[in-house]
Design a protein around this motif. Structure first.
Motif, PDB file in Angstrom:
ATOM      1  N   GLU A 136     -45.617  20.892 -27.801  1.00  0.00           N
ATOM      2  CA  GLU A 136     -46.776  20.960 -28.689  1.00  0.00           C
ATOM      3  C   GLU A 136     -47.727  19.817 -28.362  1.00  0.00           C
ATOM      4  OE1 GLU A 136     -47.467  23.241 -31.040  1.00  0.00           O
ATOM      5  OE2 GLU A 136     -45.654  24.335 -30.535  1.00  0.00           O
ATOM      6  N   GLN A 137     -49.008  20.076 -28.509  1.00  0.00           N
ATOM      7  CA  GLN A 137     -50.007  19.019 -28.298  1.00  0.00           C
ATOM      8  C   GLN A 137     -50.391  18.313 -29.595  1.00  0.00           C
ATOM      9  OE1 GLN A 137     -51.891  17.517 -25.666  1.00  0.00           O
ATOM     10  NE2 GLN A 137     -50.011  18.222 -24.701  1.00  0.00           N
ATOM     11  N   CYS A 138     -50.247  18.991 -30.719  1.00  0.00           N
ATOM     12  CA  CYS A 138     -50.694  18.382 -31.974  1.00  0.00           C
ATOM     13  C   CYS A 138     -49.780  17.221 -32.363  1.00  0.00           C
ATOM     14  CB  CYS A 138     -50.762  19.412 -33.090  1.00  0.00           C
ATOM     15  SG  CYS A 138     -49.181  20.141 -33.517  1.00  0.00           S
ATOM     16  N   MET A 139     -50.349  16.341 -33.136  1.00  0.00           N
ATOM     17  CA  MET A 139     -49.601  15.162 -33.570  1.00  0.00           C
ATOM     18  C   MET A 139     -48.925  15.413 -34.900  1.00  0.00           C
ATOM     19  SD  MET A 139     -52.351  12.309 -32.396  1.00  0.00           S
ATOM     20  CE  MET A 139     -51.420  10.926 -32.951  1.00  0.00           C
ATOM     21  N   ARG A 157     -63.848  18.002 -30.437  1.00  0.00           N
ATOM     22  CA  ARG A 157     -62.885  17.172 -31.133  1.00  0.00           C
ATOM     23  C   ARG A 157     -63.190  15.694 -30.879  1.00  0.00           C
ATOM     24  NH1 ARG A 157     -57.899  19.558 -29.747  1.00  0.00           N
ATOM     25  NH2 ARG A 157     -57.882  18.427 -27.815  1.00  0.00           N
ATOM     26  N   MET A 158     -63.565  15.354 -29.668  1.00  0.00           N
ATOM     27  CA  MET A 158     -63.836  13.961 -29.333  1.00  0.00           C
ATOM     28  C   MET A 158     -65.071  13.433 -30.057  1.00  0.00           C
ATOM     29  SD  MET A 158     -61.599  12.625 -27.386  1.00  0.00           S
ATOM     30  CE  MET A 158     -60.418  13.477 -28.356  1.00  0.00           C
ATOM     31  N   ARG A 166     -59.352   6.361 -27.025  1.00  0.00           N
ATOM     32  CA  ARG A 166     -59.432   7.813 -26.972  1.00  0.00           C
ATOM     33  C   ARG A 166     -59.765   8.191 -25.543  1.00  0.00           C
ATOM     34  NH1 ARG A 166     -64.511  10.083 -26.924  1.00  0.00           N
ATOM     35  NH2 ARG A 166     -66.179   8.639 -27.391  1.00  0.00           N
ATOM     36  N   HIS A 167     -59.121   9.212 -25.056  1.00  0.00           N
ATOM     37  CA  HIS A 167     -59.278   9.666 -23.683  1.00  0.00           C
ATOM     38  C   HIS A 167     -60.554  10.489 -23.603  1.00  0.00           C
ATOM     39  CE1 HIS A 167     -58.319  10.801 -19.729  1.00  0.00           C
ATOM     40  NE2 HIS A 167     -57.028  10.921 -19.842  1.00  0.00           N
ATOM     41  N   ASP A 168     -61.554  10.055 -22.834  1.00  0.00           N
ATOM     42  CA  ASP A 168     -62.839  10.741 -22.833  1.00  0.00           C
ATOM     43  C   ASP A 168     -63.173  11.460 -21.531  1.00  0.00           C
ATOM     44  OD1 ASP A 168     -63.192   8.498 -21.367  1.00  0.00           O
ATOM     45  OD2 ASP A 168     -64.926   7.759 -22.450  1.00  0.00           O
ATOM     46  N   SER A 204     -52.661  13.839 -26.380  1.00  0.00           N
ATOM     47  CA  SER A 204     -53.365  13.644 -25.110  1.00  0.00           C
ATOM     48  C   SER A 204     -54.809  13.179 -25.295  1.00  0.00           C
ATOM     49  CB  SER A 204     -53.324  14.927 -24.279  1.00  0.00           C
ATOM     50  OG  SER A 204     -54.003  15.960 -24.960  1.00  0.00           O
ATOM     51  N   ASP A 205     -55.288  13.130 -26.539  1.00  0.00           N
ATOM     52  CA  ASP A 205     -56.624  12.599 -26.806  1.00  0.00           C
ATOM     53  C   ASP A 205     -56.660  11.080 -26.631  1.00  0.00           C
ATOM     54  OD1 ASP A 205     -57.543  15.109 -27.475  1.00  0.00           O
ATOM     55  OD2 ASP A 205     -57.364  14.805 -29.634  1.00  0.00           O
ATOM     56  N   PHE A 206     -55.501  10.462 -26.522  1.00  0.00           N
ATOM     57  CA  PHE A 206     -55.412   9.006 -26.482  1.00  0.00           C
ATOM     58  C   PHE A 206     -54.700   8.541 -25.221  1.00  0.00           C
ATOM     59  CE2 PHE A 206     -55.488  10.474 -30.838  1.00  0.00           C
ATOM     60  CZ  PHE A 206     -56.540   9.741 -31.365  1.00  0.00           C
ATOM     61  N   ALA A 207     -55.050   7.350 -24.767  1.00  0.00           N
ATOM     62  CA  ALA A 207     -54.416   6.768 -23.582  1.00  0.00           C
ATOM     63  C   ALA A 207     -54.091   5.302 -23.858  1.00  0.00           C
ATOM     64  CB  ALA A 207     -55.351   6.884 -22.380  1.00  0.00           C
ATOM     65  N   VAL A 208     -53.012   4.821 -23.235  1.00  0.00           N
ATOM     66  CA  VAL A 208     -52.607   3.419 -23.365  1.00  0.00           C
ATOM     67  C   VAL A 208     -53.119   2.665 -22.147  1.00  0.00           C
ATOM     68  CG1 VAL A 208     -50.662   1.828 -23.587  1.00  0.00           C
ATOM     69  CG2 VAL A 208     -50.516   4.117 -24.577  1.00  0.00           C
TER      70      VAL A 208
END
Length: 145
Positions: free
Chosen positions: A142-145, A108-109, A96-98, A80-84
């Motif tokens: 899970e949120q982790c990659m 983290r960001m 990166r989703h800010d 979820s830290d990233f967006a397309v």
């Protein structure tokens, strides 16, 4: 020779070096850039037909496009830290989703550099295609990659 003679002062000195480095005041020794040929070997080496290989390729792309600390913080990144998004030419890219507000997420960001990871249409090395393929196979609980 007594090794404990300056133990406390050495400990404080090392702590000060860590603090200065955190403030970006320490010296930085940059490595030589990776050649194009060798980078191709790195990107082609993981077997992306298995989850671990796909994850390794995506992590390599994240380090290239976003991470300013190498692989040090990959474990705390989440999908979820990233967006397309798409640009005017209808090319997809990952950013990166800010817009997140949680303190831990903000921390983290800060560890991830700003940038865009553009798709390479028709390429077997397309970072966006790899990222989206990894997103598909991740456990949604899970949120982790």
């Amino acid at each position: 020779m007594r090794t404990d003679l300056f133990k406390e002062s050495n400990k404080r000195y090392k702590a000060l070096l860590v603090k200065l480095k955190g403030q970006r005041k320490g010296t930085v020794k940059h490595k030589n850039p990776v050649s194009k040929e060798y980078m191709g070997k790195i990107l082609d080496s993981p077997d992306i037909t298995i989850s671990e290989g796909l994850q390794n390729r995506v992590f390599t792309y994240i380090m290239i496009y976003f991470a300013n600390r190498g692989r040090e913080y990959l474990r705390i990144m989440s999908i979820s830290d990233f967006a397309v998004q798409k640009n005017e030419q209808n090319l997809r890219y990952i950013i990166r989703h800010d817009s997140l507000t949680n303190r831990d997420v903000k921390m983290r960001m800060r560890l991830i550099a700003a940038g865009r990871m553009y798709e390479i249409p028709g390429s077997s090395r397309c970072p966006v295609t790899s990222f989206l393929a990894l997103k598909e196979v991740l456990n949604t609980a899970e949120q982790c990659m």
